[in-house]
Design a protein around this motif. Structure first.
Motif, PDB file in Angstrom:
ATOM      1  N   ALA A 134       3.692  69.132  36.223  1.00 10.34           N
ATOM      2  CA  ALA A 134       3.411  68.760  37.696  1.00 10.34           C
ATOM      3  C   ALA A 134       3.699  67.230  37.548  1.00 10.34           C
ATOM      4  N   LEU A 135       3.157  66.544  36.632  1.00 12.13           N
ATOM      5  CA  LEU A 135       3.406  64.859  36.557  1.00 12.13           C
ATOM      6  C   LEU A 135       4.984  64.737  36.372  1.00 12.13           C
ATOM      7  N   ASN A 136       5.695  65.450  35.696  1.00 12.53           N
ATOM      8  CA  ASN A 136       7.040  65.221  35.775  1.00 12.53           C
ATOM      9  C   ASN A 136       7.556  63.782  35.393  1.00 12.53           C
ATOM     10  N   PRO A 137       6.848  63.388  34.159  1.00  7.69           N
ATOM     11  CA  PRO A 137       7.230  61.829  34.162  1.00  7.69           C
ATOM     12  C   PRO A 137       8.881  61.743  33.641  1.00  7.69           C
ATOM     13  N   PRO A 138       9.361  60.441  34.086  1.00  7.02           N
ATOM     14  CA  PRO A 138      10.856  60.282  33.891  1.00  7.02           C
ATOM     15  C   PRO A 138      11.464  60.420  32.409  1.00  7.02           C
TER      16      PRO A 138
ATOM     17  N   ASP B   1      -5.019  64.098  24.440  1.00  5.32           N
ATOM     18  CA  ASP B   1      -4.375  65.187  24.536  1.00  5.32           C
ATOM     19  C   ASP B   1      -3.302  65.032  25.793  1.00  5.32           C
ATOM     20  N   ILE B   2      -3.747  64.355  26.835  1.00  7.22           N
ATOM     21  CA  ILE B   2      -2.617  64.683  28.061  1.00  7.22           C
ATOM     22  C   ILE B   2      -1.840  63.355  27.596  1.00  7.22           C
ATOM     23  N   ALA B   3      -2.135  62.558  27.349  1.00  2.60           N
ATOM     24  CA  ALA B   3      -1.194  61.113  27.225  1.00  2.60           C
ATOM     25  C   ALA B   3      -0.082  61.515  26.169  1.00  2.60           C
ATOM     26  N   PHE B   4      -0.655  62.387  25.042  1.00  2.53           N
ATOM     27  CA  PHE B   4       0.364  62.703  23.920  1.00  2.53           C
ATOM     28  C   PHE B   4       1.395  63.626  24.660  1.00  2.53           C
ATOM     29  N   ARG B   5       0.930  64.691  25.218  1.00  2.00           N
ATOM     30  CA  ARG B   5       1.724  65.681  25.908  1.00  2.00           C
ATOM     31  C   ARG B   5       2.786  64.932  26.889  1.00  2.00           C
ATOM     32  N   ALA B   6       2.118  64.001  27.557  1.00  2.00           N
ATOM     33  CA  ALA B   6       3.027  63.319  28.745  1.00  2.00           C
ATOM     34  C   ALA B   6       4.011  62.412  27.863  1.00  2.00           C
ATOM     35  N   ALA B   7       3.439  61.839  26.766  1.00  2.00           N
ATOM     36  CA  ALA B   7       4.750  60.751  26.201  1.00  2.00           C
ATOM     37  C   ALA B   7       5.613  61.628  25.559  1.00  2.00           C
ATOM     38  N   GLU B   8       5.392  62.821  24.956  1.00  2.00           N
ATOM     39  CA  GLU B   8       6.313  63.704  24.363  1.00  2.00           C
ATOM     40  C   GLU B   8       7.243  64.223  25.361  1.00  2.00           C
ATOM     41  N   ALA B   9       7.020  64.572  26.516  1.00  2.51           N
ATOM     42  CA  ALA B   9       7.782  65.066  27.549  1.00  2.51           C
ATOM     43  C   ALA B   9       8.607  63.908  28.235  1.00  2.51           C
TER      44      ALA B   9
END
Ligand SMILES: C[S@@+](CC[C@H](N)C(=O)[O-])C[C@H]1O[C@@H](n2cnc3c(N)ncnc32)[C@H](O)[C@@H]1O
Length: 253
Positions: free
Chosen positions: A57-61, A78-86
Motif C-alpha cells: 500500500a505504501l508503494n515507495p518509489p 520491521d516496517i522500515a526495513f521492508r520499505a527500504a528493501e522495496a
C-alpha cells in the motif's frame, strides 16, 4: 475544548492517563530482546504477510526520487526495513520509538542488514514529535497506536509532520467478525498467547496486556473518524485475516 478524561485503559485495567506510558514502556522493555521471535511464534509468521500488505500500500518509489518515511512506534525496525528493501536509492526512513531497548535491537538489525545508511533510529514520543512541520512523504505505524495514551494527540502530530500529499498508513489489530473464528481467536488470545509469552520471554503479564489492549482499541469505523478529526482525508481501511487486523489509510491533502 472538551475536558480530557483523567483515566484511560492499560489493557482491561482503568489507570490514570499519566501512568499509562510508563506501564507500556515496562512491557516493551521486558520483551524487546525476544520481540521479533514472539511475533513469529504468536502469529505463526502471518504478521509478515500483514506487514507486506502495508508495504504494498505504501508503494515507495523504486527510483532515485527522494522519499522520506517516518515509521512511528517502529520498534525493532520491521516496517522500515521492508520499505527500504522495496524502495529505490532515494528512500530514507526514520524509525521513531519511545523505547530505548526496542531501538537498540532495531539498530543491531539494521547493521546486520546493511541498512544503517538508509534507516536511522530516533528516540521519541508519538504525542510530541521533534520533527518540523511537513517533513515526511509518508508515515507508517504498525501495531503501535493502541499503546499510545492519547491517540488523538498522536494523530494530530502525524498530520503535522506529513507533507501535503503525504500518506498515513496504520496497521493495527482489529475485531474478528467471522463466526467460529471469533471464539477460536478469543481462546487463543487469552489462553495461549500469555503462556507463550511466559515460556519465551518469562513475562506472561506483558502479553496479557497486549491481548487486552487489542480488545480496547476502537473499531475501524471509530478509528477512521478519529483520523478524520485529526485532518486526514480519504480515511478508509481494509481488514485482513477475517478482521484480526485492519490496515487504515489517510492522506494529508
Ligand atoms: C507492538 S510494538 C510495534 C513495533 C513495530 N512497529 C512492529 O510492527 O514490529 C509497539 C511499539 O510502540 C512503541 N510505543 C509505545 N508508546 C509509544 C509512544 N508514545 N511513542 C512512540 N512509540 C511508542 C513501543 O515502544 C513499541 O516499540
Amino acid at each position: 475544548m472538551a475536558q480530557e478524561s483523567a483515566d484511560t485503559h492499560f489493557g482491561f485495567r482503568e489507570v490514570p492517563l499519566g501512568d499509562k506510558q510508563a506501564m507500556v514502556d515496562d512491557v516493551f522493555r521486558s520483551v524487546a530482546h525476544r520481540y521479533d521471535l514472539m511475533n513469529d511464534l504468536m502469529s505463526a509468521g502471518v504478521h509478515r504477510a500483514w506487514k507486506a500488505a502495508m508495504i504494498t500500500a505504501l508503494n515507495p518509489p523504486r527510483s532515485e526520487t527522494p522519499f522520506t518515511l517516518l515509521d512511528l512506534a517502529g520498534g525493532t525496525g520491521d516496517i522500515a526495513f521492508r520499505a527500504a528493501e522495496a524502495a529505490g536509492t532515494g528512500f530514507r526512513a526514520i524509525v521513531c520509538d519511545i523505547n530505548a531497548e526496542m531501538l537498540h535491537v532495531g539498530r543491531e538489525r539494521a547493521t546486520a542488514r546493511h541498512l544503517e545508511d538508509r534507516v536511522s533510529f530516533v528516540d521519541g514520543n508519538a504525542e510530541r514529535l521533534s520533527f518540523a512541520d511537513k517533513t515526511f512523504d509518508a508515515c507508517t505505524i504498525a501495531f503501535g497506536i493502541r499503546n499510545v495514551p492519547r491517540i488523538h494527540v498522536a494523530l494530530r502530530e502525524i498530520y503535522r509532520v506529513l507533507k501535503p500529499g503525504g500518506r498515513f498508513l496504520c496497521l493495527e489489530f482489529s475485531s474478528v467478525d467471522m463466526p467460529g473464528l471469533d471464539k477460536l481467536y478469543e481462546l487463543y488470545s487469552f489462553n495461549i498467547i500469555p503462556e507463550l509469552g511466559r515460556m519465551v520471554t518469562g513475562d506472561a503479564e506483558s502479553y496479557r496486556y497486549l491481548v487486552e489492549s487489542i480488545r480496547k482499541f476502537p473499531r475501524p469505523n471509530a478509528f477512521a473518524d478519529m483520523m478524520r478529526e485529526a485532518g486526514f482525508a480519504r480515511a478508509k481501511w481494509d481488514v485482513m485475516s477475517g478482521g484480526i487486523v485492519a490496515l487504515h489509510s489517510g492522506w494529508r491533502l
